[in-house]
Design an enzyme around this catalytic site. Structure first.
Site, PDB file in Angstrom:
ATOM      1  N   LYS A 188      20.141  69.033  36.980  1.00 15.79           N
ATOM      2  CA  LYS A 188      20.822  68.140  36.037  1.00 15.79           C
ATOM      3  C   LYS A 188      19.953  67.852  34.795  1.00 15.79           C
ATOM      4  O   LYS A 188      20.414  67.975  33.658  1.00 15.79           O
ATOM      5  CB  LYS A 188      21.158  66.831  36.773  1.00 15.79           C
ATOM      6  CG  LYS A 188      21.518  65.660  35.913  1.00 15.79           C
ATOM      7  CD  LYS A 188      22.973  65.595  35.597  1.00 15.79           C
ATOM      8  CE  LYS A 188      23.242  64.519  34.565  1.00 15.79           C
ATOM      9  NZ  LYS A 188      24.621  64.384  34.210  1.00 15.79           N
ATOM     10  N   LEU A 228      25.042  54.968  41.167  1.00 15.52           N
ATOM     11  CA  LEU A 228      24.339  53.783  40.667  1.00 15.52           C
ATOM     12  C   LEU A 228      23.553  54.084  39.391  1.00 15.52           C
ATOM     13  O   LEU A 228      23.292  55.239  39.083  1.00 15.52           O
ATOM     14  CB  LEU A 228      23.400  53.283  41.779  1.00 15.52           C
ATOM     15  CG  LEU A 228      24.148  52.752  43.029  1.00 15.52           C
ATOM     16  CD1 LEU A 228      23.229  52.705  44.244  1.00 15.52           C
ATOM     17  CD2 LEU A 228      24.745  51.380  42.746  1.00 15.52           C
ATOM     18  N   PRO A 229      23.141  53.037  38.670  1.00 16.76           N
ATOM     19  CA  PRO A 229      22.522  53.253  37.352  1.00 16.76           C
ATOM     20  C   PRO A 229      21.175  53.971  37.337  1.00 16.76           C
ATOM     21  O   PRO A 229      20.922  54.745  36.426  1.00 16.76           O
ATOM     22  CB  PRO A 229      22.362  51.832  36.791  1.00 16.76           C
ATOM     23  CG  PRO A 229      23.333  51.000  37.542  1.00 16.76           C
ATOM     24  CD  PRO A 229      23.436  51.614  38.906  1.00 16.76           C
TER      25      PRO A 229
HETATM   26  P1  NAD Z   1      28.102  52.017  35.317  1.00 14.16           P
HETATM   27  O1  NAD Z   1      27.049  51.084  34.827  1.00 14.16           O
HETATM   28  O2  NAD Z   1      29.447  51.998  34.714  1.00 14.16           O
HETATM   29  O3  NAD Z   1      28.292  51.820  36.911  1.00 14.16           O
HETATM   30  C1  NAD Z   1      27.261  51.501  37.797  1.00 14.16           C
HETATM   31  C2  NAD Z   1      27.823  50.506  38.812  1.00 14.16           C
HETATM   32  O4  NAD Z   1      26.810  50.213  39.781  1.00 14.16           O
HETATM   33  C3  NAD Z   1      28.244  49.167  38.185  1.00 14.16           C
HETATM   34  O5  NAD Z   1      29.579  48.866  38.556  1.00 14.16           O
HETATM   35  C4  NAD Z   1      27.252  48.166  38.780  1.00 14.16           C
HETATM   36  O6  NAD Z   1      27.812  46.875  38.997  1.00 14.16           O
HETATM   37  C5  NAD Z   1      26.911  48.838  40.094  1.00 14.16           C
HETATM   38  N1  NAD Z   1      25.644  48.378  40.680  1.00 14.16           N
HETATM   39  C6  NAD Z   1      24.460  48.164  40.053  1.00 14.16           C
HETATM   40  N2  NAD Z   1      23.541  47.767  40.956  1.00 14.16           N
HETATM   41  C7  NAD Z   1      24.152  47.734  42.157  1.00 14.16           C
HETATM   42  C8  NAD Z   1      23.726  47.417  43.468  1.00 14.16           C
HETATM   43  N3  NAD Z   1      22.457  47.049  43.740  1.00 14.16           N
HETATM   44  N4  NAD Z   1      24.627  47.478  44.471  1.00 14.16           N
HETATM   45  C9  NAD Z   1      25.908  47.853  44.218  1.00 14.16           C
HETATM   46  N5  NAD Z   1      26.372  48.167  43.004  1.00 14.16           N
HETATM   47  C10 NAD Z   1      25.506  48.122  41.984  1.00 14.16           C
HETATM   48  O7  NAD Z   1      27.453  53.489  35.217  1.00 14.16           O
HETATM   49  P2  NAD Z   1      28.227  54.899  35.247  1.00 14.16           P
HETATM   50  O8  NAD Z   1      28.523  55.314  33.845  1.00 14.16           O
HETATM   51  O9  NAD Z   1      29.302  54.847  36.257  1.00 14.16           O
HETATM   52  O10 NAD Z   1      27.034  55.836  35.740  1.00 14.16           O
HETATM   53  C11 NAD Z   1      26.641  55.890  37.103  1.00 14.16           C
HETATM   54  C12 NAD Z   1      25.658  57.047  37.288  1.00 14.16           C
HETATM   55  O11 NAD Z   1      26.282  58.263  36.890  1.00 14.16           O
HETATM   56  C13 NAD Z   1      24.399  56.916  36.431  1.00 14.16           C
HETATM   57  O12 NAD Z   1      23.293  57.333  37.192  1.00 14.16           O
HETATM   58  C14 NAD Z   1      24.677  57.840  35.251  1.00 14.16           C
HETATM   59  O13 NAD Z   1      23.497  58.358  34.674  1.00 14.16           O
HETATM   60  C15 NAD Z   1      25.478  58.933  35.938  1.00 14.16           C
HETATM   61  N6  NAD Z   1      26.379  59.686  35.028  1.00 14.16           N
HETATM   62  C16 NAD Z   1      27.191  59.026  34.146  1.00 14.16           C
HETATM   63  C17 NAD Z   1      28.033  59.757  33.312  1.00 14.16           C
HETATM   64  C18 NAD Z   1      28.943  59.052  32.332  1.00 14.16           C
HETATM   65  O14 NAD Z   1      29.528  59.738  31.473  1.00 14.16           O
HETATM   66  N7  NAD Z   1      29.128  57.750  32.417  1.00 14.16           N
HETATM   67  C19 NAD Z   1      28.057  61.161  33.393  1.00 14.16           C
HETATM   68  C20 NAD Z   1      27.244  61.807  34.318  1.00 14.16           C
HETATM   69  C21 NAD Z   1      26.404  61.051  35.144  1.00 14.16           C
END
Ligand code: NAD
Length: 289
Positions: A168, A64-65
């Protein structure tokens, strides 16, 4: 194993697909219809209510975000709703304090829980080659490993609850610092009349070597292929680096840790993202020199 997966965005979508490929039954929940449609296409069963998705599962994975959302999802929909024997894994990048709080709440309700943030971006999530840094008890870690293995190339037990998030953000603070240092040195060498390719050849084999210079060179046409050679598209977005640096600064304050270079890196990325560059790879910070 039956696994609930909550948060199927850029990262979670590919991770859930890899659990399906490994033979697990995956119950998917996300607020976004589009994300659910992709999960369905990967072989997940989709749910319109998180509480239904966690019924009868052996494990719950969240991606999640931020910490506020993680806390509310666990408090409202997971703790007390998933079966008591389920192991809970939060793979999101969130603040250390919230990670510890959510684990404590889960443990007092009888669950094993780990914080298991990842290194590696969307390509690694899709390819099942993430590195997981895991915080939690030995028992929780041993149970979590089976769930994490199909999604990663390495699963490392960092320590107690919160240690995964600590690893991290400290890693990414170091990454920001050596990227900025590399950019600064390359541009200074160029301004002094040294061919950047020569600087790369020399420094990448001298005491200046580091991952940003050697493997992710921020200057186009120099070193290995990197986002710099693709107009800084793809890779690790500046906005995500800034998110991690803010978490690092917050954590440094709670631990009373001195982070003068981390703080400077955070403010440089703050300015760079604020100027509309949040979507560019973080190595694009070299453009400011
Ligand atoms: P993203 O925004 O693409 O995905 C997050 C998902 O969570 C979305 O689909 C959103 O609809 C869903 N969401 C939000 N609130 C919700 C709720 N209450 N219930 C259910 N679903 C909900 O983000 P991402 O890029 O997939 O990143 C996710 C996590 O991974 C973050 O914490 C980010 O910091 C971490 N991360 C991302 C990367 C990257 O390269 N994108 C790399 C390492 C770590």
């Amino acid at each position: 194993m039956k696994i609930a997966f909550i948060g199927l965005g850029n990262m979670g979508g590919g991770m859930a697909a890899n659990l399906v490929k490994a033979g697990h039954e995956v119950n998917a929940f996300d607020l976004s219809e589009d994300a659910l449609a992709v999960a369905k296409g990967s072989g997940c069963e989709t749910f319109s209510d998180a509480r239904d998705a966690v019924q009868g599962v052996d494990a719950v994975v969240t991606m999640l975000p931020n910490g506020g959302i993680v806390k509310s999802v666990y408090t409202d929909n997971v703790i007390g709703h998933a079966p008591e024997g389920a192991v809970l894994l939060d793979c999101s990048t969130i603040d250390v304090t919230t990670a510890k709080e959510v684990t404590a709440a889960a443990e007092s309700a009888g669950y094993d829980m780990v914080d298991a943030p990842v290194s590696g971006g969307i390509a690694a999530a899709n390819g099942g080659t993430l590195t997981f840094m895991v915080g939690g008890t030995d028992k929780a870690f041993n149970r979590a490993e089976e769930v994490l293995n199909p999604m990663g190339k390495a699963v490392i037990h960092a320590g107690d609850a919160g240690a995964g998030q600590t690893a991290k953000i400290c890693n990414n603070m170091l990454l920001a610092i050596h990227m900025i240092g590399t950019a600064e040195a390359m541009k200074m060498a160029e301004k002094l009349g040294l061919d950047p390719q020569k600087f790369y050849e020399i420094s990448s084999q001298s005491s200046g070597y580091n991952w940003s210079l050697n493997d992710y060179t921020p200057m186009p046409g120099v070193g290995k292929q990197s986002p710099a050679d693709n107009d800084y598209k793809g890779g690790f977005a500046t906005a995500l680096m800034l998110k991690d640096l803010r978490l690092a600064m917050e954590a440094a304050e709670t631990a009373d840790a001195a982070v003068p270079l981390g703080a400077r890196a955070a403010s440089l990325y703050e300015d760079f993202a604020g100027a509309g560059n949040g979507g560019l790879d973080f190595s694009a910070i070299i453009k400011t020199y």
